[in-house]
Design an enzyme around this catalytic site. Structure first.
Site, PDB file in Angstrom:
ATOM      1  N   GLN A   9     -17.404  -2.645  -8.476  1.00 50.19           N
ATOM      2  CA  GLN A   9     -17.100  -1.269  -8.150  1.00 50.19           C
ATOM      3  C   GLN A   9     -17.625  -0.286  -9.412  1.00 50.19           C
ATOM      4  OE1 GLN A   9     -12.952  -1.680  -7.321  1.00 50.19           O
ATOM      5  NE2 GLN A   9     -13.279  -1.210  -5.194  1.00 50.19           N
ATOM      6  N   ASN A  27     -17.523   1.389  -3.810  1.00 48.21           N
ATOM      7  CA  ASN A  27     -17.992   0.159  -3.794  1.00 48.21           C
ATOM      8  C   ASN A  27     -19.476  -0.401  -3.943  1.00 48.21           C
ATOM      9  OD1 ASN A  27     -14.874  -0.971  -3.521  1.00 48.21           O
ATOM     10  ND2 ASN A  27     -15.280  -0.901  -1.145  1.00 48.21           N
ATOM     11  N   CYS A  36      -8.056   0.981  -5.451  1.00 52.07           N
ATOM     12  CA  CYS A  36      -8.186  -0.244  -6.168  1.00 52.07           C
ATOM     13  C   CYS A  36      -7.391  -0.654  -7.242  1.00 52.07           C
ATOM     14  CB  CYS A  36      -9.530  -0.140  -6.747  1.00 52.07           C
ATOM     15  SG  CYS A  36     -10.103  -1.831  -7.594  1.00 52.07           S
ATOM     16  N   ASN A  38      -7.033  -3.146  -9.120  1.00 48.36           N
ATOM     17  CA  ASN A  38      -7.341  -3.665 -10.405  1.00 48.36           C
ATOM     18  C   ASN A  38      -8.223  -2.477 -11.425  1.00 48.36           C
ATOM     19  OD1 ASN A  38      -6.840  -6.486 -10.066  1.00 48.36           O
ATOM     20  ND2 ASN A  38      -8.728  -7.089  -8.978  1.00 48.36           N
ATOM     21  N   ASN A 123      -5.711   1.200   1.335  1.00 43.09           N
ATOM     22  CA  ASN A 123      -7.181   0.934   2.104  1.00 43.09           C
ATOM     23  C   ASN A 123      -6.585  -0.149   2.850  1.00 43.09           C
ATOM     24  OD1 ASN A 123      -6.374  -0.761  -0.141  1.00 43.09           O
ATOM     25  ND2 ASN A 123      -8.402  -0.935  -1.030  1.00 43.09           N
ATOM     26  N   ASN A 156     -10.363  -4.839   4.399  1.00 42.77           N
ATOM     27  CA  ASN A 156     -10.324  -6.266   3.496  1.00 42.77           C
ATOM     28  C   ASN A 156      -9.754  -7.337   4.046  1.00 42.77           C
ATOM     29  OD1 ASN A 156     -11.267  -4.828   0.874  1.00 42.77           O
ATOM     30  ND2 ASN A 156      -9.790  -3.560   1.650  1.00 42.77           N
ATOM     31  N   GLU A 174     -13.843  -8.394   0.290  1.00 40.15           N
ATOM     32  CA  GLU A 174     -13.454  -6.837   0.034  1.00 40.15           C
ATOM     33  C   GLU A 174     -14.618  -6.187   0.659  1.00 40.15           C
ATOM     34  OE1 GLU A 174     -12.452  -3.918  -3.523  1.00 40.15           O
ATOM     35  OE2 GLU A 174     -12.679  -6.078  -3.883  1.00 40.15           O
ATOM     36  N   ARG A 175     -13.964  -5.148   1.787  1.00 36.52           N
ATOM     37  CA  ARG A 175     -15.334  -4.429   2.214  1.00 36.52           C
ATOM     38  C   ARG A 175     -15.941  -3.587   1.368  1.00 36.52           C
ATOM     39  NH1 ARG A 175     -11.650   1.100   4.376  1.00 36.52           N
ATOM     40  NH2 ARG A 175     -11.042   1.503   2.201  1.00 36.52           N
ATOM     41  N   CYS A 183      -8.750  -8.975  -6.328  1.00 41.19           N
ATOM     42  CA  CYS A 183      -8.391  -7.526  -5.608  1.00 41.19           C
ATOM     43  C   CYS A 183      -7.176  -7.214  -5.931  1.00 41.19           C
ATOM     44  CB  CYS A 183      -8.952  -7.583  -4.302  1.00 41.19           C
ATOM     45  SG  CYS A 183      -8.844  -6.371  -3.260  1.00 41.19           S
ATOM     46  N   GLY A 184      -6.691  -6.122  -6.399  1.00 41.57           N
ATOM     47  CA  GLY A 184      -5.229  -5.983  -6.690  1.00 41.57           C
ATOM     48  C   GLY A 184      -4.736  -5.459  -5.641  1.00 41.57           C
TER      49      GLY A 184
END
Length: 251
Positions: A9, A27, A36, A38, A123, A156, A174-175, A183-184
């Site tokens: 990202q 993304n 997001c 992370n 998301n 996702n 992840e989309r 992915c957090g």
């Protein structure tokens, strides 16, 4: 051959009237997204260092996140409340119980995985609970399910393996990015989905290919707390012409 540092990202930090900073997220496919976890953790560490205080706030497209960067190198993000209604996630049709919806991958009479829990953490996420996350070809199934008609904003796709009431293994497609090492928001969504199914406690360690996160779905206010480390891999400078080109295209 891969060239450059690479990334899943791109994050841009803008001034905010509501928080210490406004975070924009793109993304790898160029699509802009609202959340997001992370990225928020890394941004919190940077902003905390620049402001000289551990507690900071980050505005995103849909909420303001509180964050705390500890002296131990761990950062905690208050990700807010999960969204559990079908139209908040969103789904294309009404499901009264989103802890387990009708969706499967594989043959009808012998699905590879089925009945995911669905959660939005800013998301949309679908979490399938499986016996062994290594036995699932997520690189093939993930893309198909990301674009399933049930998810009008795509989703996702994660597979979760419950090791104990305090420990979950997770892999995520992840989309817009594909298979990812961490992915957090998926870790947060998996923690919530596991609690809703009665599979874990409210505080769990989620092990992803890239490392561990501690996820707590706090009972008092319903907020999800995500705690994990951050690391600086590279520093550099982008040429001013790049920003001029972006402004010309309305980015």
């Amino acid at each position: 051959m891969r060239r450059g540092i690479g990334c899943d990202q791109l994050i841009a930090l803008d001034p905010s009237s509501e928080a210490d900073v406004f975070m924009r997220i793109w993304n790898a496919d160029g699509g802009e997204v609202a959340a997001c976890g992370n990225a928020a953790r890394c941004v919190a560490a940077v902003v905390s260092s620049e402001l000289g205080r551990p507690a900071v706030t980050i505005e995103t497209e849909d909420q303001v996140l509180g964050a705390y960067a500890g002296a131990d190198g761990l950062v905690t993000i208050d990700m807010g409340e999960p969204r559990l209604r079908w139209d908040e996630i969103p789904l294309a049709e009404d499901f009264h119980d989103t802890s387990r919806i009708e969706l499967q991958a594989g043959p009808i009479d012998a699905p590879v995985m089925h009945s995911p829990g669905v959660v939005s953490m800013g998301n949309p996420h679908a979490i399938f609970f499986v016996d062994d996350v290594d036995a699932i070809a997520l690189d093939r199934i993930g893309s198909m399910l990301e674009h399933h008609p049930l998810f009008p904003e795509r989703a996702n796709i994660s597979i979760a393996q419950v090791l104990s009431p305090e420990h979950v293994r997770l892999r995520t497609w992840e989309r817009g990015a594909g298979l990812t090492r961490a992915c957090g928001t998926a870790a947060c969504a998996a923690g919530v989905a596991a609690v809703r199914r009665g599979l874990t406690d409210r505080k769990v360690t989620v092990t992803l290919p890239g490392g561990d996160l501690v996820i707590e779905w706090r009972e008092g206010d319903g907020h999800v707390l995500m705690t994990g480390p951050y690391a600086l891999d590279f520093e550099g400078t982008l040429p001013a012409q790049l920003f001029d080109a972006g402004e010309a295209q309305g980015v």
